[in-house]
Design an enzyme around this catalytic site. Structure first.
Site, mmCIF file in Angstrom:
data_model
loop_
_atom_site.group_PDB
_atom_site.id
_atom_site.type_symbol
_atom_site.label_atom_id
_atom_site.label_comp_id
_atom_site.label_asym_id
_atom_site.label_seq_id
_atom_site.Cartn_x
_atom_site.Cartn_y
_atom_site.Cartn_z
ATOM 1 N N GLY A 70 0.919 -1.158 -0.072
ATOM 2 C CA GLY A 70 0.018 0.069 0.181
ATOM 3 C C GLY A 70 0.744 1.139 -0.068
ATOM 4 O O GLY A 70 0.567 2.346 -0.638
ATOM 5 N N THR A 71 2.145 1.020 0.645
ATOM 6 C CA THR A 71 2.992 2.362 0.720
ATOM 7 C C THR A 71 3.497 2.560 -0.814
ATOM 8 O O THR A 71 3.528 3.809 -0.973
ATOM 9 C CB THR A 71 4.094 1.891 1.662
ATOM 10 O OG1 THR A 71 3.812 1.582 2.960
ATOM 11 C CG2 THR A 71 5.331 2.942 1.533
ATOM 12 N N ASN A 150 -6.627 4.763 9.854
ATOM 13 C CA ASN A 150 -6.181 3.709 10.528
ATOM 14 C C ASN A 150 -6.030 3.772 11.846
ATOM 15 O O ASN A 150 -5.873 2.658 12.536
ATOM 16 C CB ASN A 150 -4.879 3.412 9.755
ATOM 17 C CG ASN A 150 -3.826 4.267 9.877
ATOM 18 O OD1 ASN A 150 -4.065 5.457 9.200
ATOM 19 N ND2 ASN A 150 -2.807 4.386 10.314
ATOM 20 N N GLN A 178 -7.326 0.777 4.568
ATOM 21 C CA GLN A 178 -7.999 0.325 5.689
ATOM 22 C C GLN A 178 -9.527 -0.185 5.322
ATOM 23 O O GLN A 178 -10.245 -0.792 6.180
ATOM 24 C CB GLN A 178 -8.263 1.224 6.711
ATOM 25 C CG GLN A 178 -6.838 1.290 7.356
ATOM 26 C CD GLN A 178 -6.365 0.038 8.325
ATOM 27 O OE1 GLN A 178 -7.126 -0.574 8.904
ATOM 28 N NE2 GLN A 178 -5.035 -0.013 8.528
ATOM 29 N N SER A 198 -4.351 -2.736 -0.117
ATOM 30 C CA SER A 198 -3.401 -3.760 -0.074
ATOM 31 C C SER A 198 -3.859 -5.189 0.802
ATOM 32 O O SER A 198 -4.554 -5.143 1.732
ATOM 33 C CB SER A 198 -2.188 -2.848 1.033
ATOM 34 O OG SER A 198 -1.317 -3.732 1.559
ATOM 35 N N HIS A 200 -2.689 -7.543 2.575
ATOM 36 C CA HIS A 200 -2.492 -7.923 4.049
ATOM 37 C C HIS A 200 -3.640 -7.350 4.917
ATOM 38 O O HIS A 200 -3.779 -7.812 6.193
ATOM 39 C CB HIS A 200 -1.064 -7.926 4.395
ATOM 40 C CG HIS A 200 -0.590 -6.572 4.842
ATOM 41 N ND1 HIS A 200 -0.532 -6.099 6.001
ATOM 42 C CD2 HIS A 200 -0.147 -5.314 4.158
ATOM 43 C CE1 HIS A 200 -0.286 -4.798 6.320
ATOM 44 N NE2 HIS A 200 0.088 -4.576 4.907
ATOM 45 N N THR A 236 9.176 -8.074 -12.476
ATOM 46 C CA THR A 236 8.590 -9.262 -12.500
ATOM 47 C C THR A 236 7.383 -9.201 -11.479
ATOM 48 O O THR A 236 7.482 -9.121 -10.333
ATOM 49 C CB THR A 236 9.535 -10.280 -12.365
ATOM 50 O OG1 THR A 236 10.471 -10.198 -13.347
ATOM 51 C CG2 THR A 236 8.923 -11.777 -12.613
ATOM 52 N N CYS A 324 2.537 1.519 12.706
ATOM 53 C CA CYS A 324 3.901 2.032 12.111
ATOM 54 C C CYS A 324 4.604 2.806 13.201
ATOM 55 O O CYS A 324 5.878 2.787 13.033
ATOM 56 C CB CYS A 324 3.573 2.807 10.924
ATOM 57 S SG CYS A 324 2.216 1.928 9.879
#
Ligand code: PLP
Length: 382
Positions: A70-71, A150, A178, A198, A200, A236, A324
């Site tokens: 996501g970053t 978040n 989120q 994202s 995860h 890739t 974070c």
């Protein structure tokens, strides 16, 4: 020992159904850029996954570009859009409650001569729309506002901002990391040009994310190399990760309404018990529309870091503020933006529920939290 994971906004455990599907495709090893059969097997898996994700967003497959996080998607959207649209101007708008991957992308652009207006949030953790409207200038080329915060879970006025962006011909980026999988969001209906998410965060694998780029948008690329991802993101592709992301997203969407309702009920139970059983607490963002799973809880006269260690010993995992910043002791910029005092900020934890939590988990958590708070307050460190 019993383990209760209440840190689902930091990351989620991969769903065993997704994991099993990924394991079954583990032998697909070809480079998707290769034209031989092994390469084409991988390519096929990527393209069917892309189609699946696009369909869930009511978009087109060519509008989905895979990234590693996501970053990365946020960096690509913000830096790419700012540079792409430089002719319109060098003024950009974001808010004070964005994720660090958004804020630090803007900080980098400031070093390159862009001017950024960071809009305040109100005490409930919602970006001030009036202030945002006033900040718009002739040379404003990009607005980036998150869908859900978040740390607080508060939802932002995305629909209204989309209308403003459309009216003034400003590129609109939304960090939906989120919210995807918890709330429905159709970028086209909301005038969103760029949308980050994202895997995860919705029970998919780590190391894979995506950026929705509205058709016709000519975003400048961030990574240079091969022509992968329609020449928009070189490198890739993470074939298995992409497959896992699409499966996880499909699963999340298939149960989204029931699951959101279930989590909301568990959170209601949690918050009413907290209010009844522990004094001197605050639930931050309580009066705003919120994601169903986050409770930002200030426990006065307790030190969040020490509470987290004490709860961890009992098998309970949660965060102080955002994950974070939880390794660092610096106060959260989000709690600061909603005018929480430094002292209250240091006493704030984030409880984030997920698919695998039950009411019984909350009973166990409450029991251990009450003990930990009692201990903290007896010691009265702060
Ligand atoms: N944006 C928000 C709102 C987040 O909560 C996070 C992660 O916590 C990110 C972006 C970054 O996503 P990733 O961990 O995939 O880099």
């Amino acid at each position: 020992m019993r383990e209760i994971y209440l840190d689902n906004s930091a990351t989620t455990k991969i769903d065993s159904r997704v994991l099993e599907k990924m394991i079954n495709k583990m032998d697909i090893y070809g480079n998707p850029s290769s034209i031989h059969r092994e390469g084409q097997k991988a390519k096929m898996l990527i393209e069917t996954s892309r189609e699946k994700i696009a369909e869930l967003l009511l978009g087109k497959p060519k509008e989905i570009i895979f990234t590693a996080s996501g970053t990365e998607a946020n960096n690509m959207a913000i830096k790419g859009a700012a540079i792409q649209n430089i002719k319109k101007g060098k003024h950009l708008i974001s808010s004070k409650i964005e994720h660090s991957s958004v804020l630090n992308s803007f900080k980098e652009l400031e070093k390159q001569g862009f001017e950024v207006s960071y809009i305040d949030a109100d005490e409930n953790g919602v970006v001030k729309l009036d202030e945002l409207k006033k900040a718009i200038r002739e040379d404003t080329s990009l607005i980036s506002i998150m869908h859900a915060n978040n740390e607080l879970g508060t939802l932002q006025p995305i629909k209204e901002i989309g209308e403003i962006c459309s009216k003034y011909d400003i590129i609109f980026h939304v960090d939906a990391v989120q919210s995807i999988g918890k709330l429905q969001i159709f970028p086209k209906n909301l005038n969103i040009d760029l949308l980050s998410f994202s895997a995860h965060k919705f029970y998919g694998p780590k190391g894979i994310a995506a950026l929705y780029i509205c058709a016709g948008n000519n975003l400048k690329k961030l990574l240079h190399g091969g022509a992968q991802e329609r020449n928009r993101r070189s490198g890739t592709e993470n074939t298995l990760g992409i497959y896992g992301m699409a499966e996880a997203m499909e699963l999340a969407y298939s149960t989204m309404f029931e699951e959101s309702k279930r989590e909301m009920e568990i959170r209601k139970y949690l918050e009413s018990n907290l209010k009844n059983k522990i004094d001197n607490i605050l639930i931050n963002g309580e009066n705003a529309h919120r994601l169903p799973n986050i409770t930002s809880l200030t426990l006065r006269k307790c030190e969040a870091q020490s509470l987290i260690f004490n709860l961890d010993i009992k098998g309970i995992c949660l965060s102080a503020g955002s994950a974070c910043s939880s390794g660092a002791l610096s106060p959260s910029h989000v709690l600061d933006a909603i005018n929480l005092s430094k002292l209250d900020s240091k006493s704030t934890i984030r409880i984030s529920l997920g698919r695998f939590n039950t009411k019984a988990d909350i009973d166990y958590f409450l029991e251990k939290l009450i003990d930990a708070v009692k201990l903290e307050r007896e010691m009265a460190i702060i």
